[in-house]
Design an enzyme around this catalytic site. Structure first.
Site, PDB file in Angstrom:
ATOM      1  N   SER A  26      -1.994 -23.737  25.657  1.00 46.82           N
ATOM      2  CA  SER A  26      -1.061 -24.258  26.667  1.00 46.82           C
ATOM      3  C   SER A  26      -1.742 -24.638  27.982  1.00 46.82           C
ATOM      4  O   SER A  26      -1.421 -25.689  28.546  1.00 46.82           O
ATOM      5  CB  SER A  26       0.070 -23.260  26.897  1.00 46.82           C
ATOM      6  OG  SER A  26       0.808 -23.128  25.708  1.00 46.82           O
ATOM      7  N   THR A  71       5.533 -16.529  24.969  1.00 49.68           N
ATOM      8  CA  THR A  71       5.148 -16.539  23.559  1.00 49.68           C
ATOM      9  C   THR A  71       5.145 -15.126  23.003  1.00 49.68           C
ATOM     10  O   THR A  71       5.611 -14.185  23.679  1.00 49.68           O
ATOM     11  CB  THR A  71       3.801 -17.303  23.368  1.00 49.68           C
ATOM     12  OG1 THR A  71       3.571 -17.449  21.963  1.00 49.68           O
ATOM     13  CG2 THR A  71       2.626 -16.591  24.017  1.00 49.68           C
ATOM     14  N   LYS A  75       9.621 -13.493  23.377  1.00 49.20           N
ATOM     15  CA  LYS A  75      10.638 -14.554  23.421  1.00 49.20           C
ATOM     16  C   LYS A  75      12.081 -14.057  23.414  1.00 49.20           C
ATOM     17  O   LYS A  75      12.965 -14.741  23.917  1.00 49.20           O
ATOM     18  CB  LYS A  75      10.444 -15.514  22.246  1.00 49.20           C
ATOM     19  CG  LYS A  75       9.282 -16.430  22.451  1.00 49.20           C
ATOM     20  CD  LYS A  75       9.170 -17.433  21.342  1.00 49.20           C
ATOM     21  CE  LYS A  75       7.903 -18.221  21.513  1.00 49.20           C
ATOM     22  NZ  LYS A  75       7.631 -19.146  20.440  1.00 49.20           N
ATOM     23  N   ASN A  96      11.681 -19.838  25.102  1.00 51.86           N
ATOM     24  CA  ASN A  96      10.233 -20.073  25.200  1.00 51.86           C
ATOM     25  C   ASN A  96       9.844 -20.784  26.501  1.00 51.86           C
ATOM     26  O   ASN A  96       8.665 -20.940  26.778  1.00 51.86           O
ATOM     27  CB  ASN A  96       9.704 -20.845  23.981  1.00 51.86           C
ATOM     28  CG  ASN A  96      10.001 -22.330  24.061  1.00 51.86           C
ATOM     29  OD1 ASN A  96      10.967 -22.748  24.684  1.00 51.86           O
ATOM     30  ND2 ASN A  96       9.176 -23.131  23.412  1.00 51.86           N
ATOM     31  N   GLY A 137      10.942 -13.376  13.656  1.00 49.57           N
ATOM     32  CA  GLY A 137      10.899 -13.227  15.111  1.00 49.57           C
ATOM     33  C   GLY A 137      11.449 -14.452  15.816  1.00 49.57           C
ATOM     34  O   GLY A 137      12.265 -15.200  15.250  1.00 49.57           O
ATOM     35  N   GLY A 138      10.983 -14.661  17.058  1.00 50.07           N
ATOM     36  CA  GLY A 138      11.488 -15.751  17.882  1.00 50.07           C
ATOM     37  C   GLY A 138      11.328 -17.122  17.241  1.00 50.07           C
ATOM     38  O   GLY A 138      12.263 -17.923  17.229  1.00 50.07           O
ATOM     39  N   GLY A 253       0.406 -26.073  12.826  1.00 51.46           N
ATOM     40  CA  GLY A 253       1.259 -25.811  13.986  1.00 51.46           C
ATOM     41  C   GLY A 253       0.991 -26.669  15.219  1.00 51.46           C
ATOM     42  O   GLY A 253       1.769 -26.642  16.170  1.00 51.46           O
TER      43      GLY A 253
HETATM   44  P1  NAP Z   1       7.487 -12.680  17.225  1.00 50.28           P
HETATM   45  O1  NAP Z   1       8.832 -12.948  17.792  1.00 50.28           O
HETATM   46  O2  NAP Z   1       6.724 -11.525  17.711  1.00 50.28           O
HETATM   47  O3  NAP Z   1       7.659 -12.553  15.615  1.00 50.28           O
HETATM   48  C1  NAP Z   1       6.553 -12.336  14.787  1.00 50.28           C
HETATM   49  C2  NAP Z   1       7.031 -12.187  13.345  1.00 50.28           C
HETATM   50  O4  NAP Z   1       5.878 -12.061  12.511  1.00 50.28           O
HETATM   51  C3  NAP Z   1       7.872 -10.954  13.092  1.00 50.28           C
HETATM   52  O5  NAP Z   1       8.837 -11.231  12.114  1.00 50.28           O
HETATM   53  C4  NAP Z   1       6.857  -9.928  12.588  1.00 50.28           C
HETATM   54  O6  NAP Z   1       7.377  -8.975  11.700  1.00 50.28           O
HETATM   55  C5  NAP Z   1       5.917 -10.818  11.795  1.00 50.28           C
HETATM   56  N1  NAP Z   1       4.570 -10.245  11.748  1.00 50.28           N
HETATM   57  C6  NAP Z   1       3.770  -9.928  12.785  1.00 50.28           C
HETATM   58  N2  NAP Z   1       2.584  -9.429  12.351  1.00 50.28           N
HETATM   59  C7  NAP Z   1       2.665  -9.411  10.995  1.00 50.28           C
HETATM   60  C8  NAP Z   1       1.792  -8.989   9.971  1.00 50.28           C
HETATM   61  N3  NAP Z   1       0.573  -8.504  10.249  1.00 50.28           N
HETATM   62  N4  NAP Z   1       2.196  -9.095   8.679  1.00 50.28           N
HETATM   63  C9  NAP Z   1       3.420  -9.603   8.378  1.00 50.28           C
HETATM   64  N5  NAP Z   1       4.309 -10.012   9.313  1.00 50.28           N
HETATM   65  C10 NAP Z   1       3.945  -9.924  10.601  1.00 50.28           C
HETATM   66  O7  NAP Z   1       6.529 -13.969  17.383  1.00 50.28           O
HETATM   67  P2  NAP Z   1       6.931 -15.515  17.461  1.00 50.28           P
HETATM   68  O8  NAP Z   1       7.156 -15.877  18.863  1.00 50.28           O
HETATM   69  O9  NAP Z   1       7.988 -15.758  16.437  1.00 50.28           O
HETATM   70  O10 NAP Z   1       5.544 -16.211  17.032  1.00 50.28           O
HETATM   71  C11 NAP Z   1       5.023 -16.048  15.738  1.00 50.28           C
HETATM   72  C12 NAP Z   1       3.799 -16.951  15.517  1.00 50.28           C
HETATM   73  O11 NAP Z   1       4.183 -18.311  15.614  1.00 50.28           O
HETATM   74  C13 NAP Z   1       2.660 -16.766  16.536  1.00 50.28           C
HETATM   75  O12 NAP Z   1       1.456 -16.914  15.852  1.00 50.28           O
HETATM   76  C14 NAP Z   1       2.856 -17.929  17.502  1.00 50.28           C
HETATM   77  O13 NAP Z   1       1.649 -18.316  18.135  1.00 50.28           O
HETATM   78  C15 NAP Z   1       3.341 -19.002  16.531  1.00 50.28           C
HETATM   79  N6  NAP Z   1       4.152 -20.037  17.192  1.00 50.28           N
HETATM   80  C16 NAP Z   1       3.724 -21.319  17.130  1.00 50.28           C
HETATM   81  C17 NAP Z   1       4.463 -22.316  17.740  1.00 50.28           C
HETATM   82  C18 NAP Z   1       4.008 -23.734  17.681  1.00 50.28           C
HETATM   83  O14 NAP Z   1       4.452 -24.526  18.514  1.00 50.28           O
HETATM   84  N7  NAP Z   1       3.177 -24.107  16.753  1.00 50.28           N
HETATM   85  C19 NAP Z   1       5.663 -22.003  18.408  1.00 50.28           C
HETATM   86  C20 NAP Z   1       6.074 -20.687  18.411  1.00 50.28           C
HETATM   87  C21 NAP Z   1       5.300 -19.701  17.804  1.00 50.28           C
HETATM   88  P3  NAP Z   1       8.086  -7.618  12.210  1.00 50.28           P
HETATM   89  O15 NAP Z   1       9.511  -7.991  12.495  1.00 50.28           O
HETATM   90  O16 NAP Z   1       7.919  -6.710  11.069  1.00 50.28           O
HETATM   91  O17 NAP Z   1       7.334  -7.180  13.448  1.00 50.28           O
END
Ligand code: NAP
Length: 289
Positions: A26, A71, A75, A96, A137-138, A253
């Site tokens: 970012s 992030t 979120k 976000n 998650g978010g 992504g």
């Molecule tokens: P978040 O709200 O913290 O959610 C993360 C999710 O992943 C939760 O469901 C969590 O499960 C699961 N998780 C975490 N570690 C894990 C593991 N070791 N094994 C299996 N499941 C696991 O995060 P978020 O904001 O949704 O973001 C998630 C990812 O997406 C990040 O890598 C972020 O950088 C990416 N992202 C990319 C974009 C883009 O524009 N490309 C936009 C948003 C996010 P639990 O519920 O069990 O904790």
């Protein structure tokens, strides 16, 4: 002699809060766009542990931060520390992007439209498809919100089953979508992916620094699957390598990242940045670094 710097006492601060945060592109994206439009603004990344989130937001108000992104993992929790969220963020249940409007912190969510635009730009359709989403998650919330009316069936697979069940219940109640929650187990992954058309990874598994990890075993993939991994650092994750290796169509992504950032930038500044140019700049940056 003191010379006039591009950063001065009138420079307005924008930033991203996450934990971890060193993977974030970012600052590269927004600082480059601020420069393109000659705006006296700077963008930084802050590693904020969950216990410090509230105080960080209070401090941001005091120092009049212009806006910030949120992030992983903040979120959803950020909602209780800001003043208002718009209808998109309400529908998704995650924020976000926050804008400071005369001391009032307003939140929105650009992830869903960012993901939708990325899919459209790459010619992918979700209409009448069976979709498996890894994570709840978010980002999974945002992505589900664009799938709800068009996908045939959505399966949420998550490590913590209660989170997936709650999200599925919420979506079913709001949209009457055909959606189910399953715990993340080898058996469920294998069974659900067999009949899926689209697999979307919204977990951070495979994200820098754990770049050799994939959220699923290679042998569970099949060539008719379209694989969308929203992890953007590295742009070619282990999951995408495995998937394209067996003939799946794939999307990383980066396209979603730049699209969601462009929407946030436009909300903050009323200016439309160049999306394609930025994607190329990041790719070039990654080749060099
Ligand atoms: P978040 O709200 O913290 O959610 C993360 C999710 O992943 C939760 O469901 C969590 O499960 C699961 N998780 C975490 N570690 C894990 C593991 N070791 N094994 C299996 N499941 C696991 O995060 P978020 O904001 O949704 O973001 C998630 C990812 O997406 C990040 O890598 C972020 O950088 C990416 N992202 C990319 C974009 C883009 O524009 N490309 C936009 C948003 C996010 P639990 O519920 O069990 O904790």
């Amino acid at each position: 002699m003191i010379s006039k710097n591009s950063i001065d006492s009138g420079t307005n601060l924008y930033c991203i809060l996450g934990h971890p945060i060193e993977h974030s592109f970012s600052p590269i994206i927004y600082n480059s766009w601020f420069k393109d439009f000659n705006l006296n603004k700077i963008y930084l990344a802050f590693d904020v542990a969950p216990k410090n989130l509230k105080n960080t937001v209070i401090g941001f108000k005091a120092i009049k931060v212009g806006g910030f992104n949120i992030t992983i993992p903040h979120k959803e929790k950020i909602i209780k520390y800001i003043d208002e969220i718009d209808s998109t963020a309400k529908k998704i249940g995650a924020v976000n992007t926050v804008k400071n409007e005369d001391g009032f912190f307003k939140g929105t969510n650009t992830d869903a439209i960012g993901a939708e635009n990325a899919l459209k730009e790459n010619g992918f359709t979700i209409n009448d498809k069976n979709v498996v989403i890894l994570g709840s998650g978010g980002a999974a919330k945002a992505i589900s919100s664009i799938l709800v009316k068009r996908a045939k069936k959505i399966i949420l697979i998550n490590r913590t089953i209660s989170r997936a069940t709650n999200l599925a219940k919420e979506i079913k109640k709001k949209f009457r979508t055909n959606i189910e929650a399953k715990i993340n187990s080898k058996h469920n992954l294998e069974e659900e992916i067999k009949s899926a058309d689209i697999l979307i990874n919204t977990t951070p598994v495979g994200m820098y620094p754990l770049v050799n990890k994939s959220p699923i075993l290679r042998e569970f993939l099949h060539p008719n699957l379209f694989v969308f991994d929203i992890v953007y650092n590295p742009p070619l994750t282990q999951l995408l390598k495995d998937a394209s290796g067996i003939g799946c169509k794939t999307l990383g992504g980066l396209d979603m990242l730049v699209n969601q950032a462009a929407l946030a930038f436009e909300w903050w500044t009323n200016k439309k940045p160049k999306i394609e140019l930025m994607k190329n700049k990041i790719r070039e940056f990654l080749v060099k670094n």
